[in-house]
Design an enzyme around this catalytic site. Structure first.
Site, PDB file in Angstrom:
ATOM      1  N   ARG A  11       0.868  -1.263  -0.022  1.00 44.15           N
ATOM      2  CA  ARG A  11       0.093  -0.087   0.154  1.00 44.15           C
ATOM      3  C   ARG A  11       0.802   1.183  -0.076  1.00 44.15           C
ATOM      4  O   ARG A  11       1.937   1.169   0.227  1.00 44.15           O
ATOM      5  CB  ARG A  11      -0.690   0.034   1.173  1.00 44.15           C
ATOM      6  CG  ARG A  11      -1.946  -0.939   1.346  1.00 44.15           C
ATOM      7  CD  ARG A  11      -2.679  -0.971   2.781  1.00 44.15           C
ATOM      8  NE  ARG A  11      -3.162   0.181   3.142  1.00 44.15           N
ATOM      9  CZ  ARG A  11      -3.356   0.671   4.278  1.00 44.15           C
ATOM     10  NH1 ARG A  11      -2.794   0.120   5.188  1.00 44.15           N
ATOM     11  NH2 ARG A  11      -3.864   1.783   4.466  1.00 44.15           N
ATOM     12  N   SER A  13       0.536   3.893   2.008  1.00 42.75           N
ATOM     13  CA  SER A  13       0.762   4.811   3.239  1.00 42.75           C
ATOM     14  C   SER A  13       2.326   4.770   3.698  1.00 42.75           C
ATOM     15  O   SER A  13       2.737   3.786   3.202  1.00 42.75           O
ATOM     16  CB  SER A  13      -0.413   4.264   4.159  1.00 42.75           C
ATOM     17  OG  SER A  13       0.194   2.864   4.740  1.00 42.75           O
ATOM     18  N   LYS A  81      -2.704  -8.309  10.966  1.00 40.89           N
ATOM     19  CA  LYS A  81      -3.998  -8.102  11.699  1.00 40.89           C
ATOM     20  C   LYS A  81      -5.125  -7.634  10.623  1.00 40.89           C
ATOM     21  O   LYS A  81      -6.246  -7.780  11.007  1.00 40.89           O
ATOM     22  CB  LYS A  81      -3.688  -7.036  12.816  1.00 40.89           C
ATOM     23  CG  LYS A  81      -3.474  -5.370  12.242  1.00 40.89           C
ATOM     24  CD  LYS A  81      -3.245  -4.519  13.466  1.00 40.89           C
ATOM     25  CE  LYS A  81      -3.049  -3.213  13.331  1.00 40.89           C
ATOM     26  NZ  LYS A  81      -4.198  -2.637  12.509  1.00 40.89           N
ATOM     27  N   ASP A  82      -4.466  -7.165   9.500  1.00 41.48           N
ATOM     28  CA  ASP A  82      -5.417  -6.620   8.650  1.00 41.48           C
ATOM     29  C   ASP A  82      -5.732  -7.763   7.487  1.00 41.48           C
ATOM     30  O   ASP A  82      -6.568  -7.476   6.805  1.00 41.48           O
ATOM     31  CB  ASP A  82      -4.878  -5.668   7.762  1.00 41.48           C
ATOM     32  CG  ASP A  82      -4.598  -4.041   8.822  1.00 41.48           C
ATOM     33  OD1 ASP A  82      -5.226  -4.153   9.821  1.00 41.48           O
ATOM     34  OD2 ASP A  82      -3.807  -3.367   8.253  1.00 41.48           O
ATOM     35  N   THR A 125     -10.692   5.971  17.413  1.00 43.60           N
ATOM     36  CA  THR A 125     -10.265   4.842  16.911  1.00 43.60           C
ATOM     37  C   THR A 125     -10.984   4.522  15.701  1.00 43.60           C
ATOM     38  O   THR A 125     -12.348   4.629  15.743  1.00 43.60           O
ATOM     39  CB  THR A 125     -10.194   3.842  17.911  1.00 43.60           C
ATOM     40  OG1 THR A 125     -10.012   2.771  17.405  1.00 43.60           O
ATOM     41  CG2 THR A 125     -11.553   3.504  18.599  1.00 43.60           C
ATOM     42  N   SER A 127     -11.317   1.181  14.954  1.00 43.12           N
ATOM     43  CA  SER A 127     -11.436  -0.147  15.356  1.00 43.12           C
ATOM     44  C   SER A 127     -12.575  -0.560  16.198  1.00 43.12           C
ATOM     45  O   SER A 127     -12.578  -0.204  17.262  1.00 43.12           O
ATOM     46  CB  SER A 127     -10.123  -0.745  15.919  1.00 43.12           C
ATOM     47  OG  SER A 127     -10.167  -2.050  16.685  1.00 43.12           O
ATOM     48  N   ARG A 129     -12.975  -3.161  17.855  1.00 37.43           N
ATOM     49  CA  ARG A 129     -12.389  -3.966  19.088  1.00 37.43           C
ATOM     50  C   ARG A 129     -11.914  -3.047  20.164  1.00 37.43           C
ATOM     51  O   ARG A 129     -12.085  -2.808  21.249  1.00 37.43           O
ATOM     52  CB  ARG A 129     -11.192  -4.794  18.485  1.00 37.43           C
ATOM     53  CG  ARG A 129     -10.494  -5.453  19.762  1.00 37.43           C
ATOM     54  CD  ARG A 129      -9.222  -5.160  20.121  1.00 37.43           C
ATOM     55  NE  ARG A 129      -8.386  -4.937  19.163  1.00 37.43           N
ATOM     56  CZ  ARG A 129      -7.516  -4.220  19.386  1.00 37.43           C
ATOM     57  NH1 ARG A 129      -7.148  -3.373  20.604  1.00 37.43           N
ATOM     58  NH2 ARG A 129      -6.401  -4.004  18.676  1.00 37.43           N
ATOM     59  N   ARG A 130     -10.915  -1.808  19.429  1.00 37.95           N
ATOM     60  CA  ARG A 130     -10.553  -0.894  20.494  1.00 37.95           C
ATOM     61  C   ARG A 130     -11.626  -0.096  21.041  1.00 37.95           C
ATOM     62  O   ARG A 130     -11.714   0.450  22.166  1.00 37.95           O
ATOM     63  CB  ARG A 130      -9.529   0.016  19.633  1.00 37.95           C
ATOM     64  CG  ARG A 130      -8.196  -0.650  19.258  1.00 37.95           C
ATOM     65  CD  ARG A 130      -7.455   0.404  18.596  1.00 37.95           C
ATOM     66  NE  ARG A 130      -6.152  -0.157  18.140  1.00 37.95           N
ATOM     67  CZ  ARG A 130      -5.466  -0.227  17.163  1.00 37.95           C
ATOM     68  NH1 ARG A 130      -6.072   0.620  16.113  1.00 37.95           N
ATOM     69  NH2 ARG A 130      -4.301  -0.795  17.175  1.00 37.95           N
ATOM     70  N   ARG A 147     -10.958   7.795  10.708  1.00 33.38           N
ATOM     71  CA  ARG A 147     -10.082   7.183   9.642  1.00 33.38           C
ATOM     72  C   ARG A 147      -8.845   7.917   9.457  1.00 33.38           C
ATOM     73  O   ARG A 147      -8.555   9.006   9.993  1.00 33.38           O
ATOM     74  CB  ARG A 147     -10.963   6.952   8.371  1.00 33.38           C
ATOM     75  CG  ARG A 147     -11.994   6.057   8.333  1.00 33.38           C
ATOM     76  CD  ARG A 147     -11.664   4.809   8.272  1.00 33.38           C
ATOM     77  NE  ARG A 147     -10.646   4.305   7.252  1.00 33.38           N
ATOM     78  CZ  ARG A 147     -10.522   4.137   6.020  1.00 33.38           C
ATOM     79  NH1 ARG A 147     -11.871   4.032   5.711  1.00 33.38           N
ATOM     80  NH2 ARG A 147      -9.694   3.733   5.133  1.00 33.38           N
ATOM     81  N   GLY A 148      -7.845   7.592   8.646  1.00 36.96           N
ATOM     82  CA  GLY A 148      -6.836   8.179   8.285  1.00 36.96           C
ATOM     83  C   GLY A 148      -5.567   7.485   8.803  1.00 36.96           C
ATOM     84  O   GLY A 148      -5.401   6.553   9.617  1.00 36.96           O
ATOM     85  N   ASN A 149      -4.298   8.081   8.390  1.00 36.85           N
ATOM     86  CA  ASN A 149      -3.044   7.486   8.537  1.00 36.85           C
ATOM     87  C   ASN A 149      -2.698   8.043   9.824  1.00 36.85           C
ATOM     88  O   ASN A 149      -3.385   8.652  10.645  1.00 36.85           O
ATOM     89  CB  ASN A 149      -1.916   7.744   7.478  1.00 36.85           C
ATOM     90  CG  ASN A 149      -1.597   9.209   7.460  1.00 36.85           C
ATOM     91  OD1 ASN A 149      -1.835  10.024   8.168  1.00 36.85           O
ATOM     92  ND2 ASN A 149      -1.529   9.625   6.065  1.00 36.85           N
ATOM     93  N   VAL A 150      -1.440   7.434  10.443  1.00 36.60           N
ATOM     94  CA  VAL A 150      -1.061   7.869  11.643  1.00 36.60           C
ATOM     95  C   VAL A 150      -0.637   9.212  11.964  1.00 36.60           C
ATOM     96  O   VAL A 150      -1.340   9.808  12.809  1.00 36.60           O
ATOM     97  CB  VAL A 150       0.153   7.064  12.028  1.00 36.60           C
ATOM     98  CG1 VAL A 150       1.037   7.425  13.316  1.00 36.60           C
ATOM     99  CG2 VAL A 150       0.105   5.407  12.023  1.00 36.60           C
ATOM    100  N   THR A 152      -2.307  11.772  10.560  1.00 33.55           N
ATOM    101  CA  THR A 152      -3.816  12.312  10.426  1.00 33.55           C
ATOM    102  C   THR A 152      -4.274  12.196  11.769  1.00 33.55           C
ATOM    103  O   THR A 152      -4.863  13.143  12.371  1.00 33.55           O
ATOM    104  CB  THR A 152      -4.571  11.741   9.078  1.00 33.55           C
ATOM    105  OG1 THR A 152      -4.041  12.003   8.125  1.00 33.55           O
ATOM    106  CG2 THR A 152      -5.945  12.377   9.412  1.00 33.55           C
ATOM    107  N   ARG A 153      -4.129  11.049  12.305  1.00 35.32           N
ATOM    108  CA  ARG A 153      -4.992  10.745  13.763  1.00 35.32           C
ATOM    109  C   ARG A 153      -4.198  11.362  14.674  1.00 35.32           C
ATOM    110  O   ARG A 153      -4.801  12.028  15.582  1.00 35.32           O
ATOM    111  CB  ARG A 153      -4.687   9.157  13.915  1.00 35.32           C
ATOM    112  CG  ARG A 153      -5.803   8.341  12.819  1.00 35.32           C
ATOM    113  CD  ARG A 153      -5.569   6.880  13.098  1.00 35.32           C
ATOM    114  NE  ARG A 153      -6.354   6.276  12.068  1.00 35.32           N
ATOM    115  CZ  ARG A 153      -7.138   5.138  12.055  1.00 35.32           C
ATOM    116  NH1 ARG A 153      -7.406   4.569  13.204  1.00 35.32           N
ATOM    117  NH2 ARG A 153      -7.590   4.686  11.128  1.00 35.32           N
ATOM    118  N   CYS A 237     -12.087  -9.377  10.446  1.00 35.53           N
ATOM    119  CA  CYS A 237     -10.800  -8.812  11.271  1.00 35.53           C
ATOM    120  C   CYS A 237     -11.298  -7.621  11.965  1.00 35.53           C
ATOM    121  O   CYS A 237     -10.389  -7.057  12.681  1.00 35.53           O
ATOM    122  CB  CYS A 237      -9.875  -8.267  10.172  1.00 35.53           C
ATOM    123  SG  CYS A 237      -9.614  -9.230   8.624  1.00 35.53           S
TER     124      CYS A 237
END
Length: 308
Positions: A11, A13, A81-82, A125, A127, A129-130, A147-150, A152-153, A237
């Site tokens: 990917r 990212s 995990k994905d 988050t 997720s 699960r989180r 959403r978004g990359n690290v 962005t978050r 997932c």
């Protein structure tokens, strides 16, 4: 026959490229074969919908796998995990390198820990699960789907839109962003996604030798046990399930926890066996864990039983 240049798909990212560059360097060092990195755009990268509505984090794997089947690349690198647990026709996981930190990490304003976040704090988050874990641990806070990359978050926190975000420690480490962490969340109370912290190198079936030099057998045994729990429960997932395995003195330990989406209920199962005592230790220990979870009612409040 080994190609003169191995094309590795990833990917686009920053995190995906960073971890793929690490794999590329290791592969060349181990085999002496030149490597070319090929960027592949995925639905998960282009859509702004939530991961849950898209069908879970498996949306990141589809385009990579299509490129592999079509022969445009020879290897693809996935965050394990994905990766959906179901078998993909014509493909195989050729190697799982040694796992790094599997924990989640809190990145909060003002150095706050989970217990120090004020009532009503907004925590982001993407997720389920989180989200369930946050609601279970701190029912007084507001969980925000993001959403978004690290970067962005983390910017949501830095710019005051959120009080904190929860991210994978492994991803932060690979990007050199561990300085943003205000608390590492212990696995005993906060089990993470099956396979978190590990990478999977997928190849066309029959071409596993391309990447076999990077396989780490103990890691593979552990993460396959975690992922077998997901597969047996038929959970995607994105299901609110955490699992963590470890090998200690030849004994494979596996803990798994299933949450209700609102975090008000949870079930835990733990089992162990000696790796040398059975030809399929990962599957056997996972079967015990999953059977106990189902017997105790996991299907009653968690979205298990869905298609992969």
């Amino acid at each position: 026959m080994t190609p003169t240049v191995i094309k590795i798909g990833t990917r686009g990212s920053a995190l995906a490229v960073a971890q793929t560059q690490t794999i590329a360097s290791s592969l060349t060092a181990k085999t002496g074969v030149a490597v070319e990195i090929v960027t592949v755009k995925t639905e998960g990268d282009t859509s702004t919908e939530s991961l849950a509505s898209l069908g879970g984090t498996g949306v990141f794997a589809g385009a990579l796998r299509e490129a592999l089947v079509a022969g445009r690349v020879d290897v693809v690198v996935h965050s394990l995990k994905d990766l959906p647990t179901g078998v993909y026709p014509g493909l195989a996981i050729g190697a799982i390198p040694k796992r790094v930190d599997p924990r989640d990490a809190l990145c909060a304003r003002d150095g706050l820990t989970m217990d120090e976040l004020p009532e009503g704090a907004r925590v982001g988050t993407g997720s389920p699960r989180r989200a369930a874990q946050l609601r279970s641990r701190r029912p007084d806070i507001e969980v925000v789907d993001i959403r978004g990359n690290v970067d962005t978050r983390l910017a949501h926190v830095a710019e005051g839109r959120l009080d904190a975000v929860v991210l994978a420690a492994a991803g932060l480490d690979r990007l050199g962003r561990l300085g943003a962490v205000t608390e590492f969340l212990g696995l005993d109370g906060w089990p993470t996604a099956p396979g978190q912290g590990a990478l999977a190198l997928e190849v066309r079936a029959g071409e596993e030798k391309l990447v076999a030099a990077l396989n780490h057998n103990p890691t593979r045994t552990i993460v396959e046990a975690e992922r077998h729990v997901l597969a047996i429960l038929e959970a995607g997932c994105a299901a609110p399930i955490g699992a963590h395995g470890q090998i200690d003195d030849g004994l494979l330990f596996l803990d798994a926890r299933v949450y209700s989406p609102d975090g008000t209920e949870k079930l835990t199962s733990s089992h162990a066996l000696y790796v040398a005592d059975t030809p399929h230790p990962s599957l056997e220990v996972a079967e015990r864990v999953a059977a106990e979870l189902l017997e105790n009612g996991a299907a009653r409040f968690a979205p298990v039983g869905g298609a992969q």
